[in-house]
Design a protein around this motif. Structure first.
Motif, PDB file in Angstrom:
ATOM      1  N   SER A 159       0.817  -1.214   0.000  1.00  0.00           N
ATOM      2  CA  SER A 159       0.000   0.000   0.000  1.00  0.00           C
ATOM      3  C   SER A 159       0.849   1.261   0.000  1.00  0.00           C
ATOM      4  O   SER A 159       0.358   2.331  -0.341  1.00  0.00           O
ATOM      5  CB  SER A 159      -0.926  -0.002   1.229  1.00  0.00           C
ATOM      6  OG  SER A 159      -0.162  -0.095   2.433  1.00  0.00           O
ATOM      7  N   GLN A 160       2.141   1.139   0.378  1.00  0.00           N
ATOM      8  CA  GLN A 160       3.007   2.321   0.390  1.00  0.00           C
ATOM      9  C   GLN A 160       3.538   2.655  -1.005  1.00  0.00           C
ATOM     10  O   GLN A 160       3.992   3.770  -1.248  1.00  0.00           O
ATOM     11  CB  GLN A 160       4.202   2.108   1.333  1.00  0.00           C
ATOM     12  CG  GLN A 160       3.851   2.131   2.813  1.00  0.00           C
ATOM     13  CD  GLN A 160       3.169   0.855   3.269  1.00  0.00           C
ATOM     14  OE1 GLN A 160       3.406  -0.213   2.698  1.00  0.00           O
ATOM     15  NE2 GLN A 160       2.298   0.964   4.281  1.00  0.00           N
ATOM     16  N   GLU A 161       3.510   1.683  -1.920  1.00  0.00           N
ATOM     17  CA  GLU A 161       4.013   1.927  -3.264  1.00  0.00           C
ATOM     18  C   GLU A 161       3.011   2.732  -4.075  1.00  0.00           C
ATOM     19  O   GLU A 161       1.812   2.473  -4.025  1.00  0.00           O
ATOM     20  CB  GLU A 161       4.310   0.613  -3.988  1.00  0.00           C
ATOM     21  CG  GLU A 161       5.498  -0.142  -3.441  1.00  0.00           C
ATOM     22  CD  GLU A 161       5.813  -1.367  -4.283  1.00  0.00           C
ATOM     23  OE1 GLU A 161       6.239  -1.191  -5.440  1.00  0.00           O
ATOM     24  OE2 GLU A 161       5.628  -2.492  -3.795  1.00  0.00           O
ATOM     25  N   ARG A 162       3.522   3.691  -4.825  1.00  0.00           N
ATOM     26  CA  ARG A 162       2.690   4.486  -5.723  1.00  0.00           C
ATOM     27  C   ARG A 162       3.076   4.143  -7.160  1.00  0.00           C
ATOM     28  O   ARG A 162       4.247   4.243  -7.535  1.00  0.00           O
ATOM     29  CB  ARG A 162       2.865   5.978  -5.463  1.00  0.00           C
ATOM     30  CG  ARG A 162       2.283   6.429  -4.124  1.00  0.00           C
ATOM     31  CD  ARG A 162       0.763   6.314  -4.139  1.00  0.00           C
ATOM     32  NE  ARG A 162       0.187   6.656  -2.838  1.00  0.00           N
ATOM     33  CZ  ARG A 162      -0.146   5.762  -1.921  1.00  0.00           C
ATOM     34  NH1 ARG A 162       0.050   4.460  -2.146  1.00  0.00           N
ATOM     35  NH2 ARG A 162      -0.667   6.146  -0.767  1.00  0.00           N
TER      36      ARG A 162
ATOM     37  N   GLU B 230      -7.426  -3.358  -4.867  1.00  0.00           N
ATOM     38  CA  GLU B 230      -6.497  -3.837  -3.847  1.00  0.00           C
ATOM     39  C   GLU B 230      -5.462  -2.740  -3.569  1.00  0.00           C
ATOM     40  O   GLU B 230      -5.838  -1.612  -3.266  1.00  0.00           O
ATOM     41  CB  GLU B 230      -5.856  -5.161  -4.291  1.00  0.00           C
ATOM     42  CG  GLU B 230      -6.901  -6.283  -4.498  1.00  0.00           C
ATOM     43  CD  GLU B 230      -6.300  -7.538  -5.088  1.00  0.00           C
ATOM     44  OE1 GLU B 230      -5.106  -7.560  -5.449  1.00  0.00           O
ATOM     45  OE2 GLU B 230      -7.058  -8.545  -5.219  1.00  0.00           O
ATOM     46  N   ALA B 231      -4.149  -3.036  -3.695  1.00  0.00           N
ATOM     47  CA  ALA B 231      -3.126  -2.031  -3.377  1.00  0.00           C
ATOM     48  C   ALA B 231      -2.822  -1.109  -4.555  1.00  0.00           C
ATOM     49  O   ALA B 231      -2.102  -0.120  -4.406  1.00  0.00           O
ATOM     50  CB  ALA B 231      -1.845  -2.712  -2.914  1.00  0.00           C
ATOM     51  N   LEU B 232      -3.361  -1.438  -5.718  1.00  0.00           N
ATOM     52  CA  LEU B 232      -3.067  -0.662  -6.924  1.00  0.00           C
ATOM     53  C   LEU B 232      -4.015   0.515  -7.056  1.00  0.00           C
ATOM     54  O   LEU B 232      -5.238   0.340  -7.024  1.00  0.00           O
ATOM     55  CB  LEU B 232      -3.187  -1.557  -8.168  1.00  0.00           C
ATOM     56  CG  LEU B 232      -2.978  -0.884  -9.523  1.00  0.00           C
ATOM     57  CD1 LEU B 232      -1.559  -0.322  -9.640  1.00  0.00           C
ATOM     58  CD2 LEU B 232      -3.256  -1.866 -10.659  1.00  0.00           C
ATOM     59  N   GLN B 233      -3.452   1.700  -7.195  1.00  0.00           N
ATOM     60  CA  GLN B 233      -4.258   2.899  -7.391  1.00  0.00           C
ATOM     61  C   GLN B 233      -3.746   3.622  -8.633  1.00  0.00           C
ATOM     62  O   GLN B 233      -2.553   3.923  -8.745  1.00  0.00           O
ATOM     63  CB  GLN B 233      -4.163   3.820  -6.171  1.00  0.00           C
ATOM     64  CG  GLN B 233      -5.092   5.028  -6.252  1.00  0.00           C
ATOM     65  CD  GLN B 233      -5.022   5.894  -5.012  1.00  0.00           C
ATOM     66  OE1 GLN B 233      -4.133   6.725  -4.870  1.00  0.00           O
ATOM     67  NE2 GLN B 233      -5.974   5.692  -4.098  1.00  0.00           N
ATOM     68  N   LEU B 234      -4.647   3.904  -9.570  1.00  0.00           N
ATOM     69  CA  LEU B 234      -4.279   4.519 -10.838  1.00  0.00           C
ATOM     70  C   LEU B 234      -5.068   5.797 -11.063  1.00  0.00           C
ATOM     71  O   LEU B 234      -6.239   5.901 -10.665  1.00  0.00           O
ATOM     72  CB  LEU B 234      -4.552   3.551 -11.998  1.00  0.00           C
ATOM     73  CG  LEU B 234      -3.828   2.188 -11.955  1.00  0.00           C
ATOM     74  CD1 LEU B 234      -4.268   1.332 -13.128  1.00  0.00           C
ATOM     75  CD2 LEU B 234      -2.319   2.364 -11.926  1.00  0.00           C
TER      76      LEU B 234
END
Length: 884
Positions: free
Chosen positions: A594-597, A730-734
């Motif tokens: 979740s910390q990765e952008r 999930e953890a991916l945000q675009l």
């Protein structure tokens, strides 16, 4: 050839050395003779002195220097080298041919220089009936060229020989030798014969030195499948001999070596290495232009940067980056990352031009050590006189490069030292030609320096430990080895094809038997070469390729009489014990946290669909190919212009009703013109007036055709332009951006994405497959559907001068041009559902770190920017080996 009294090496040593001169055809013969005589003296332990041994060209320069003190025969103030001579020929041709008689002036100059030398060397007299248009042009060029030499008080090599011949013929000075010995001359041209007769007339005895070499006792003829096979066979043969006797001297001789250098090194490295480690050293006697060697290339780049910025005060990023990336300057390796970062920034910002001030600022920010050196070198160049001779510019470049820290703090090997010496010598030669150019500008001086290095061949000295020599015909002549393999001996090579000089009439050249003029002469030369090669070793292999590409080849008639032998490598292959191989398929990366952008928008899912490893490398490891340098012809500029134009049009005419009213009231043309001009001001500011006008004219035609499509759609209103959306799985945000969202009268939505290229739309093949690609519109449709919007169509709008169209998919019955007919068993609702499932699956794969190197077809990777990571060439090699 004129017959002179023959003598051997012992006879030569018996002559009084002070009154004997040996003239050789070239430097190679001079070095070899000196070595042979020295060995004889050492063996006999005598104190005999060796006579002077001088190449013919060097002897002519010595005589020319002596003429400086002979009244009436003084040479010109300066003698130009071949490089300067060719440039003067080009100037003469341009002056005579203002209507562009020749498109390739450089090639015309080379042919003219050769014709000038041939005509004097071989006393070619052209009869009036033999005159041709090319010969008439040559006569004009020659007159203009000679006039240039006279006006500038210059000699070239040809006029210098004529001056020496005239002085000796008239006994203008006494020769300082009583015996003249010639070596290595297969033939004497008419001018050389006149020179020898003039020397004889002064009482000099002339001899011809004979250095007998036994003819090969073992000669084999071998045929190879093609050129590659022939080189592999020759390399295996050399490896076999060197393995048996590491002290053996072996040579491979090729007629066109300079055109095969990459192949030669590849084959030799493979044949002479075991498990990646070199077993035997080898030497390839083929020179490359000095400008291609790293130190010279870096020096040229820095000199060009100085010249361009000092003159123009700005330069293209590619010019500046060439110097920055090659380095060899102050800051060295310590600032290599900073210099590379400057280049990356310029590429990403699509910079078209960098001013001197911005360049200085970038250096201080990312390479401060270099910045201080650059500031001084740049100030030195700016303050230099606007016009000065090449000697002054050569001194200037030397000083400027020194200030810049060239060649940096790198450790120099032997080749590096020799390259720097060659670079220094080239600068000295450029300085020595100052009288030919007069006062020149900094940019012309830089161009001369660059051209000089491009036309100066360079090769480091032969490695002393190398026992294998790879040479051309001329380099091998007069040499001696334990064994020699001569390859490429097809009937098209030996004898060579007749190629008379194109500027001199062929009948006149044939009459004098000039070089390359007749088949008989080429055959005679081929026999001389073969005679020399068969005396270069006790064992000689002669080979030829049976084919070259699709062309079938035959052996040279000069090797047809030798017995055929097929070479089979006898070196036993060492048995490698079988080992158990453990395979580990590393196709799973760490899961996304979740910390990765993740930056990239739809492109992340797009890459995952095309090849999961591509997506992992590009968006998790953040590795990518650098973008190309920006140019005015970049299609992206045109794309931005058209996108902005459509955005302004939607603001001016936000729905179909406004469009129809503007058309009915006659205001549409003025609105289209206004938005076009506004978009051009925003996006085409770097274009010139003419190019900008052409782009505007093209855009207006495209816009008019597109408006016609909008008029015949179902009534709509533009609900969004370049709208931003955020999507998370999930953890991916675009972050997403949609070109255009239209709202129909019933509240449903139509998605439109603008495409300015001319590529084919293959929606059925791309959108209906299990892992869909070209996902912009399907992705936006899924996102909006998840947000509660009723999306009824997704359409691509092609904006291209050749074709303007709408192509897409949507619900049945929708009035929208270009909707594709549904295949059996499909519907719009089912398609949206399948897109949603596919996109969720791709996003899930990315989240959990799936990084398999798999693609549906090779076209999916056409625009992949991390291809080296995919190692596709390894897969192809494995497949090739499997098929074999």
């Amino acid at each position: 050839m004129q017959e002179f009294e023959p003598l051997n090496l012992d006879d030569l040593l018996s002559f009084e050395s002070n009154s004997t001169l040996v003239i050789t055809v070239n430097n190679r013969y001079a070095r070899r003779l000196l070595g042979q005589l020295s060995m004889r003296v050492e063996r006999t332990q005598s104190s005999l002195t060796i006579p002077a041994i001088v190449p013919f060209g060097a002897w002519l320069r010595q005589i020319s220097d002596q003429l400086c003190f002979v009244a009436g025969y003084e040479p010109a103030a300066h003698e130009v080298d071949n490089f300067t001579s060719h440039l003067l020929w080009q100037q003469a041709i341009r002056a005579c041919e203002e209507d562009g008689y020749f498109l390739d002036i450089a090639q015309a100059a080379r042919s003219a220089a050769e014709a000038d030398r041939l005509q004097d060397e071989w006393k070619i007299r052209v009869l009036p009936p033999e005159h041709t248009a090319d010969y008439e042009h040559f006569l004009q060029w020659r007159s203009a060229y000679r006039q240039q030499l006279q006006q500038l008080d210059l000699d070239d090599a040809n006029t210098s020989i004529e001056r020496v011949l005239t002085a000796i013929r008239h006994k203008a000075f006494a020769l300082d030798f009583k015996r003249l010995v010639v070596l290595g001359f297969h033939e004497f041209s008419p001018r050389f014969t006149d020179l020898l007769e003039a020397i004889q007339a002064q009482g000099v005895q002339i001899y011809r030195l004979i250095v007998p070499e036994p003819i090969a006792s073992h000669v084999y003829c071998h045929s190879a499948i093609d050129t590659h096979d022939e080189w592999h066979q020759a390399a295996s043969w050399a490896r076999q001999l060197l393995d048996a006797d590491p002290d053996a001297k072996v040579a491979i001789v090729a007629p066109s070596l300079e055109t095969q250098i990459p192949l030669v090194h590849r084959v030799m490295r493979k044949a002479l290495s075991d498990q990646g480690q070199s077993v035997h050293a080898y030497n390839v006697a083929a020179a490359r232009p000095l400008a291609e060697w790293p130190f010279a290339r870096a020096a040229l780049s820095w000199v060009k940067v100085l010249a361009v910025l000092a003159t123009e005060r700005h330069a293209e990023p590619s010019v500046l980056a060439s110097a920055l990336l090659q380095g060899l300057c102050a800051g060295g390796q310590a600032e290599a990352g900073g210099r590379a970062l400057i280049d990356v920034i310029w590429r990403e910002r699509q910079e078209l031009s960098i001013t001197a001030e911005r360049f200085q600022q970038a250096l201080y920010e990312h390479a401060p050590i270099l910045a201080q050196a650059w500031e001084q070198a740049y100030a030195l160049t700016v303050q230099a006189p606007r016009l000065q001779d090449s000697m002054a510019w050569a001194q200037h470049w030397r000083k400027a490069l020194e200030i810049l820290g060239f060649p940096g703090n790198v450790a120099l090997d032997s080749a590096g030292f020799q390259t720097l010496e060659a670079l220094q010598h080239a600068l000295q030669q450029l300085a020595a030609q100052a009288p030919a150019w007069g006062a020149i500008s900094v940019q012309y001086a830089q161009q001369l320096f660059s051209l000089k290095l491009r036309e100066t061949p360079f090769q480091p000295q032969r490695a002393a430990q190398a026992r294998l020599d790879v040479l051309g015909f001329l380099e091998a002549e007069g040499g001696r080895w334990d064994a020699v393999w001569v390859l490429g001996l097809s009937d098209a090579v030996l004898p060579a094809v007749v190629r008379p000089n194109p500027l001199l009439p062929a009948p006149a050249q044939r009459r004098m038997q000039a070089p390359r003029a007749t088949p008989e002469r080429e055959l005679a030369w081929a026999r001389l070469i073969m005679h020399s090669l068969l005396r270069s070793a006790d064992t000689v292999w002669l080979s030829y390729p049976q084919s070259e590409g699709e062309q079938l080849l035959r052996p040279s008639p000069l090797i047809a009489s030798y017995p055929r032998h097929h070479f089979e490598p006898s070196r036993a292959t060492q048995a490698i014990p079988a080992v158990q191989v453990e395979w580990y398929h590393d196709e799973q990366g760490p899961a996304l946290t979740s910390q990765e952008r993740t930056a990239g928008g739809v492109a992340v899912i797009e890459a995952q669909a095309r090849n999961p490893l591509w997506a992992f490398v590009r968006y998790r490891l953040h590795a990518r190919q650098l973008p190309a340098y920006a140019t005015l012809a970049d299609m992206n500029s045109r794309g931005l212009f058209l996108h902005h134009l459509l955005e302004l049009l939607c603001v001016a005419l936000p729905d179909q009703q406004a469009l129809q009213h503007a058309l009915s009231q006659g205001r549409l043309p003025s609105i289209l013109g206004q938005v076009t001009q506004e978009a051009a001001q925003a996006q085409l500011g770097d274009y010139g007036a003419v190019l900008q006008a052409l782009e505007i004219e093209r855009a207006q035609a495209i816009l008019a055709n597109y408006v016609e499509l909008e008029l015949h759609r179902e009534p709509y209103s533009v609900a969004g332009i370049e709208q931003q959306h955020t999507w998370q799985y999930e953890a991916l945000q675009l972050r997403l951006r949609l070109d255009r969202l239209d709202r129909l009268e019933d509240g449903s939505c139509v998605l439109i994405d603008y495409k300015t290229g001319s590529g084919d739309f293959r929606l059925k093949q791309e959108w209906l497959r299990p892992r869909p690609i070209n996902l912009q519109l399907p992705f936006y449709a899924v996102v909006l559907q998840e947000q509660g919007q009723n999306v009824v169509a997704a359409s691509l709008a092609r904006l291209h001068a050749r074709q303007v169209e709408l192509v897409g998919m949507g619900v049945e019955g929708l009035v929208l041009t270009g909707l594709i007919d549904w295949p059996d068993g499909h519907s719009w609702g089912a398609l949206l559902n399948s897109w949603r499932q596919a996109i969720h699956q791709l996003a899930h794969e990315f989240n959990i770190g799936v990084a398999s190197n798999q693609s549906v077809n090779t076209d999916d990777l056409r625009y992949c920017d991390v291809l080296p990571f995919l190692r596709l060439h390894d897969e192809r090699e494995d497949q090739d080996e499997a098929t074999q």
